[in-house]
Design a protein around this motif. Structure first.
Motif, PDB file in Angstrom:
ATOM      1  N   PHE A 692       0.827  -1.216   0.000  1.00 32.19           N
ATOM      2  CA  PHE A 692       0.000   0.000   0.000  1.00 32.19           C
ATOM      3  C   PHE A 692       0.861   1.266   0.000  1.00 32.19           C
ATOM      4  O   PHE A 692       1.853   1.346   0.716  1.00 32.19           O
ATOM      5  CB  PHE A 692      -0.927   0.018   1.228  1.00 32.19           C
ATOM      6  CG  PHE A 692      -1.663  -1.276   1.426  1.00 32.19           C
ATOM      7  CD1 PHE A 692      -2.417  -1.835   0.388  1.00 32.19           C
ATOM      8  CD2 PHE A 692      -1.600  -1.950   2.636  1.00 32.19           C
ATOM      9  CE1 PHE A 692      -3.083  -3.042   0.557  1.00 32.19           C
ATOM     10  CE2 PHE A 692      -2.264  -3.146   2.812  1.00 32.19           C
ATOM     11  CZ  PHE A 692      -3.006  -3.706   1.776  1.00 32.19           C
ATOM     12  N   SER A 727      -9.074   3.448   3.811  1.00 36.13           N
ATOM     13  CA  SER A 727     -10.363   3.510   3.110  1.00 36.13           C
ATOM     14  C   SER A 727     -11.288   2.392   3.608  1.00 36.13           C
ATOM     15  O   SER A 727     -10.821   1.376   4.145  1.00 36.13           O
ATOM     16  CB  SER A 727     -10.157   3.369   1.602  1.00 36.13           C
ATOM     17  OG  SER A 727      -9.771   2.040   1.287  1.00 36.13           O
ATOM     18  N   LEU A 730     -10.408  -0.898   1.791  1.00 38.30           N
ATOM     19  CA  LEU A 730      -9.205  -1.601   2.250  1.00 38.30           C
ATOM     20  C   LEU A 730      -9.434  -2.210   3.636  1.00 38.30           C
ATOM     21  O   LEU A 730      -9.002  -3.337   3.917  1.00 38.30           O
ATOM     22  CB  LEU A 730      -7.999  -0.651   2.274  1.00 38.30           C
ATOM     23  CG  LEU A 730      -6.678  -1.265   2.745  1.00 38.30           C
ATOM     24  CD1 LEU A 730      -6.273  -2.440   1.846  1.00 38.30           C
ATOM     25  CD2 LEU A 730      -5.550  -0.221   2.762  1.00 38.30           C
ATOM     26  N   PRO A 763      -9.926   4.116  -3.010  1.00 40.68           N
ATOM     27  CA  PRO A 763      -8.949   3.373  -3.819  1.00 40.68           C
ATOM     28  C   PRO A 763      -8.768   4.038  -5.183  1.00 40.68           C
ATOM     29  O   PRO A 763      -9.725   4.595  -5.732  1.00 40.68           O
ATOM     30  CB  PRO A 763      -9.603   1.995  -3.972  1.00 40.68           C
ATOM     31  CG  PRO A 763     -10.645   1.924  -2.914  1.00 40.68           C
ATOM     32  CD  PRO A 763     -11.091   3.321  -2.636  1.00 40.68           C
ATOM     33  N   HIS A 772      -4.291   1.034  -3.276  1.00 37.61           N
ATOM     34  CA  HIS A 772      -4.777   1.620  -2.024  1.00 37.61           C
ATOM     35  C   HIS A 772      -3.723   2.542  -1.432  1.00 37.61           C
ATOM     36  O   HIS A 772      -2.526   2.266  -1.509  1.00 37.61           O
ATOM     37  CB  HIS A 772      -5.082   0.515  -1.013  1.00 37.61           C
ATOM     38  CG  HIS A 772      -6.273  -0.318  -1.375  1.00 37.61           C
ATOM     39  ND1 HIS A 772      -7.560   0.153  -1.273  1.00 37.61           N
ATOM     40  CD2 HIS A 772      -6.362  -1.583  -1.857  1.00 37.61           C
ATOM     41  CE1 HIS A 772      -8.403  -0.798  -1.668  1.00 37.61           C
ATOM     42  NE2 HIS A 772      -7.708  -1.863  -2.036  1.00 37.61           N
TER      43      HIS A 772
END
Lengths: 821, 184
Positions: A692, A727, A730, A763, A772
């Motif tokens: 990420f 998020s 995620l 995302p 992400h």
């Protein structure tokens, strides 16, 4: 800032990109909102929907580290749609200049410029130059049609930045991209002005300087530089980071941005010869041709009467760098880790939490023989020896923690982001035995000097010859307490002897020995003036024989109505409120936009009215003098050969990124960055262990590493601990709930945080895959709160790789993983 | 310092609070507010946090800061402050502030309080020893006159005059590893 805080109200469009003023410079939002109330539009471009985004008319997300792609697309849009301000571009920039015919750019060389040396990760810049006639004057094509002119080369490079290509890199939806381009591109008209606000969101990247260059190019194309309501505005992070930079607490600059001498500049004459830009354009003012006056007056301020023409004004006493030596932050800690330093001062700073790759920094501190930390509070740096993973008995560093006075316990000036130097008064005595920094500096000065006087030692000359007449002395000769006004006057500068104008008969007295110099235009290169910092000359002057502290002024007049407040405090240089302001008027000296009369030439009175004009000559149409007085060519640089990676910005990915390829070219990362190769310098791209993108950021309630806010109970109560923003998508994927404690890991370390699951992160769709991004605050540290409830610093995660020009670390784009604790 | 107390009260005690709270304050409370700072001395300062440079009025009584408030005369901030600026009083009065120099000896497991004179003399000695040991006069045939064994960072938290003295001092010692917050 090229402009200043109140000036934000004069904009038609405000682009907040690389910064989040609503959270981090909250009071500045007052002026953005005031512009909005008059009809201005606010654009927020940020990986995360921030508090600034919440107030924006238009929000566009972008993946961290892709700003050049985004802005390159805007340059393309402006050129394709003829939105640029032609008269400004032709006359006030180098767009018409013809570039060396052998120059090649990324469109020809797959992401590189001509002259690249892969082994050295460096360019030979020979071809990054202009075609010149026999007098050295650049050849130009004012029609902007020659294929080798800057304008056409710009067009060629950015034609590749189509909306589709850009959107695929940045993850910005196409409609948002178009909307931002259209709105910001509308400011290319003389009566429309756009401004840009950035902060560490632009600087903390391996392409940081080029992020800002890209915006400067846009502002020049649109004619927004020098304009009220325009400019490129760095929202600086610390109350006096502007002033501390102005005063040269950096390895490469002396006060007033004179370069630190290197070993090849063997004497003062050579230093002046080699560091003074030569102007060949007939209309160039070339202000840096005054270098000799500024450096000589500086040496007189440093060494006083000991600096004479006979001893080169003490130039030889100055420490010299090796040619090309870079002593910046990341190299400093790399050398410290290698055991190169015995001693270290961490003064009013907490590097154990503030620098990138904190584990490396903390280990480096343990290699020191001695360290001095000066602060209001104990902190992670002073107490590094008892920090996580340290066994105090094994740490052989001798550590001093010296208590200093807070800002209300002493007096002096600080310079805000808009270059206003404002005076602060002492309200109370310092807490306990704490001392103002100036007094601690004074004590160390005197004690070290005394040792050299008594014992001799290595080259005592610069130590014992330092001028230090800053207050009443005790019987031993020590200044008891530093008189801050004496220092402020000394920074401004004095006549060191009677100075006469000998061009008239009889010679006329300009300044008497001991008088304060009125402005840097009067500084001299023969030792007859001193000035600790030429940029601050005019900040403490003499009126009718009495000293006047310009920085303490509180006048509220605002004749232009533009919020200049020229009698409130004092702004460098010479109280000019908007720099490059000669570009705000046409060739006859009349404002491009009569509704925003920052500056105008009064033809009858033969003088400028409004702001303090940038350089004295009459308008360009009459005097021929070009507007950008600090540039040797007299015009602003759309083509800027000074930077390491190219004369125009080109998109490269961050050192750590989620993509195997850069879709602009085969050059994935900035080809000129320094890559550290030690065990503690790990980095990982496209590695499943760290999938990420991450970025660090700040919240309103805390400041920097939190040393000055974690100890304030009101602030700690509002923001008690580190959090990681994730998020909703995620969080679901990872099985993390809002409020869970999570562990965030990178190739350098790990840190705990509370999960904040929010729709503020969405995302990104990048080239048919999902990327992400998460974000963390970096205000916390293990030392306080003492129960560890705040968690440790997010800089445990960040990579120690720097921008190719500034070496500012890439804390805004790196790769992590997140798991439930 | 040109701050009109009458203007300040008019703004702070009236308009701003009513405006932000949306209620009409009980006049007794306004009176109490006035009483608290009635005999206080005022001075102005600039916020020590971000770089906007907001104005703050500091009220002191008997040598103690009793209140800090936004300076309504300040053209940038016009009396407003953010959460940090509003908390300045907690920096002036804070039990966790360091009050004495502290020292940790090599291998030591705790801080101990020391006297200024001792600490400053000891640091001066260490500076001189490390300087003498690491001073380089010539490198690759060129005069460099620099101290290689000491590094310095900081500080953007100091006043301009202090910054000037700082760079002056460390360069007189020959330091070239000199950096601060602006680099990060």
């Amino acid at each position: 800032m090229t402009n200043h805080w109140i000036d934000l109200k004069n904009a038609d469009v405000i682009l907040a990109m690389g910064g989040n003023p609503a959270s981090n410079h909250p009071v500045s939002m007052k002026w953005i909102m005031r512009a909005k109330a008059k009809g201005a539009k606010l654009i927020s471009v940020d990986p995360r929907f921030t508090q600034t985004s919440a107030k924006a008319d238009l929000y566009a997300p972008l993946r961290s580290g892709t700003d050049i792609a985004f802005l390159g697309g805007m340059i393309n849009y402006i050129l394709e749609n003829n939105l640029y301000f032609r008269e400004y571009v032709v006359n006030y920039t180098n767009a018409a200049f013809l570039v060396n015919q052998d120059f090649r750019g990324p469109a020809d060389l797959d992401g590189l410029y001509s002259g690249y040396n892969e082994a050295q990760r460096k360019y030979d810049k020979t071809t990054w130059s202009f075609q010149r006639d026999e007098n050295g004057v650049a050849l130009k094509d004012p029609t902007l049609e020659d294929p080798n002119c800057v304008f056409q080369l710009l067009k060629k490079q950015y034609a590749r930045y189509t909306p589709e290509t850009v959107s695929n890199i940045t993850g910005t939806p196409l409609d948002k991209l178009q909307a931002v381009y259209e709105l910001y591109g509308s400011t290319g008209k003389p009566d429309r002005v756009g401004t840009e606000c950035y902060a560490m969101g632009w600087t903390q990247h391996t392409v940081g300087t080029q992020n800002i260059r890209a915006m400067a190019i846009i502002q020049l194309l649109l004619g927004n530089m020098g304009m009220p309501g325009g400019g490129v505005n760095a929202l600086r992070g610390e109350s006096n980071v502007q002033g501390s930079t102005d005063h040269g607490i950096l390895f490469h600059i002396l006060p007033g941005y004179n370069p630190v001498p290197n070993a090849s500049l063997v004497d003062l004459a050579t230093y002046i010869e080699k560091t003074t830009p030569k102007a060949t354009e007939p209309g160039s003012v070339n202000w840096w041709s005054n270098r000799n006056k500024y450096i000589t007056s500086y040496l007189k301020a440093i060494y006083g009467d000991a600096a004479t023409a006979m001893n080169d004004f003490g130039y030889g006493w100055m420490p010299k760098l090796d040619v090309g030596q870079n002593c910046s932050w990341l190299n400093l800690f790399d050398n410290m880790l290698a055991g190169k330093f015995e001693g270290f001062f961490a003064w009013g700073q907490n590097p154990a939490c503030s620098g990138a790759n904190s584990n490396k920094t903390r280990t480096a501190l343990s290699k020191l023989k001695w360290m001095v930390n000066v602060n209001l509070y104990d902190n992670e740096t002073g107490s590094f020896w008892r920090g996580p993973g340290m066994n105090p008995a094994d740490v052989q560093t001798e550590v001093f923690m010296l208590p200093c006075a807070s800002s209300v316990e002493k007096e002096g000036s600080i310079s805000n982001s808009g270059r206003w130097a404002q005076w602060r008064y002492k309200a109370v005595e310092p807490v306990g035995q704490s001392l103002p920094d100036a007094d601690i500096i004074n004590e160390l000065y005197f004690r070290v000097k005394q040792l050299y006087q008594k014992e001799g030692g290595a080259y005592p000359d610069p130590v014992v010859n330092l001028f230090w007449d800053y207050g009443e002395r005790d019987s031993a000769g020590k200044v008891k307490h530093v008189d801050i006004h004496a220092v402020a006057k000394h920074i401004n500068g004095y006549y060191t002897q009677d100075v006469y104008d000998t061009s008239v008969e009889p010679p006329k007295l300009i300044g008497k020995k001991g008088d304060l110099v009125k402005s840097f235009g009067l500084l001299r290169a023969d030792g007859s003036t001193s000035s600790g910092n030429w940029l601050y000359c005019n900040s403490y002057i003499q009126v009718d024989g009495k000293p006047v502290n310009m920085m303490a002024r509180r006048g509220k007049t605002d004749a232009t109505g533009l919020g200049l407040y020229p009698e409130w405090s004092w702004s460098w240089p010479v109280n000019r409120r908007v720099i490059y302001n000669r570009a705000s008027v046409d060739l006859q000296g009349q404002p491009w936009d009569p509704k925003r009369p920052l500056l105008a030439w009064d033809a009858t009175g033969k003088k400028w009215v409004g702001d303090v004009v940038d350089g004295g000559p009459p308008p360009m149409g009459q005097s021929g003098k070009l507007p950008f007085i600090m540039k040797p060519d007299g015009v602003a640089s759309i083509f800027g050969p000074g930077l390491a990676e190219g004369p125009f910005p080109e998109h490269y990915e961050a050192l750590e990124c989620p993509l195997e390829e850069n879709s602009m070219s085969s050059q994935r990362i900035n080809p000129t960055i320094k890559i550290f190769g030690g065990d503690s310098d790990a980095f990982y791209s496209c590695d499943l262990r760290y999938p990420f993108v991450a970025s660090t950021y700040r919240v309103t309630e805390h400041w920097q590493t939190g040393v000055m806010t974690r100890h304030c109970s009101w602030l700690l109560e509002m923001q008690p601990q580190n959090f990681c923003e994730i998020s909703i998508e995620l969080a679901k994927e990872l099985g993390i709930n809002n409020g869970d404690t999570v562990v965030v890991t990178s190739g350098r370390g790990e840190v705990q945080a509370i999960a904040m699951v929010s729709e503020r992160f969405q995302p990104f769709k990048i080239a048919n895959s999902t990327v992400h991004q998460v974000g963390l605050t970096w205000h916390f540290g293990w030392q306080f709160p003492e129960d560890g409830s705040g968690f440790d610093s997010a800089n445990l995660l960040t990579p120690n790789v720097g921008d190719a020009n500034t070496m500012i670390p890439e804390s805004k784009a790196f790769m992590v993983n997140v798991r439930k604790a | 310092m040109g701050v009109s107390r009458r203007d300040f009260l008019k703004l702070s005690g009236g308009t701003v609070l009513i405006g932000t709270l949306g209620v009409n304050l009980d006049p007794a409370k306004v009176y109490a507010q006035e009483l608290r700072i009635k005999n206080a001395k005022q001075s102005t300062t600039i916020c020590p946090y971000c770089s906007v440079g907001c104005g703050i009025i500091v009220y002191t009584e008997n040598g103690k800061v009793i209140q800090t408030e936004g300076d309504p005369d300040h053209p940038i901030s016009e009396g407003t402050l953010c959460a940090k600026g509003s908390s300045l009083v907690q920096m002036a009065n804070n039990d966790t502030r360091l009050g004495k120099p502290m020292y940790r000896e090599p291998g030591g497991t705790a801080w101990k309080e020391v006297e200024w004179d001792w600490a400053l003399d000891r640091i001066a000695r260490l500076v001189k020893d490390s300087r003498d040991k690491s001073f380089k006069t010539v490198e690759k045939g060129f005069v460099v006159n620099r101290t290689e064994g000491i590094a310095h960072i900081g500080s953007a938290a100091m006043d301009n005059e202090e910054c000037y003295l700082m760079q002056k001092l460390v360069r007189s010692w020959g330091l070239v590893w000199v950096e601060h917050q602006a680099r990060i």
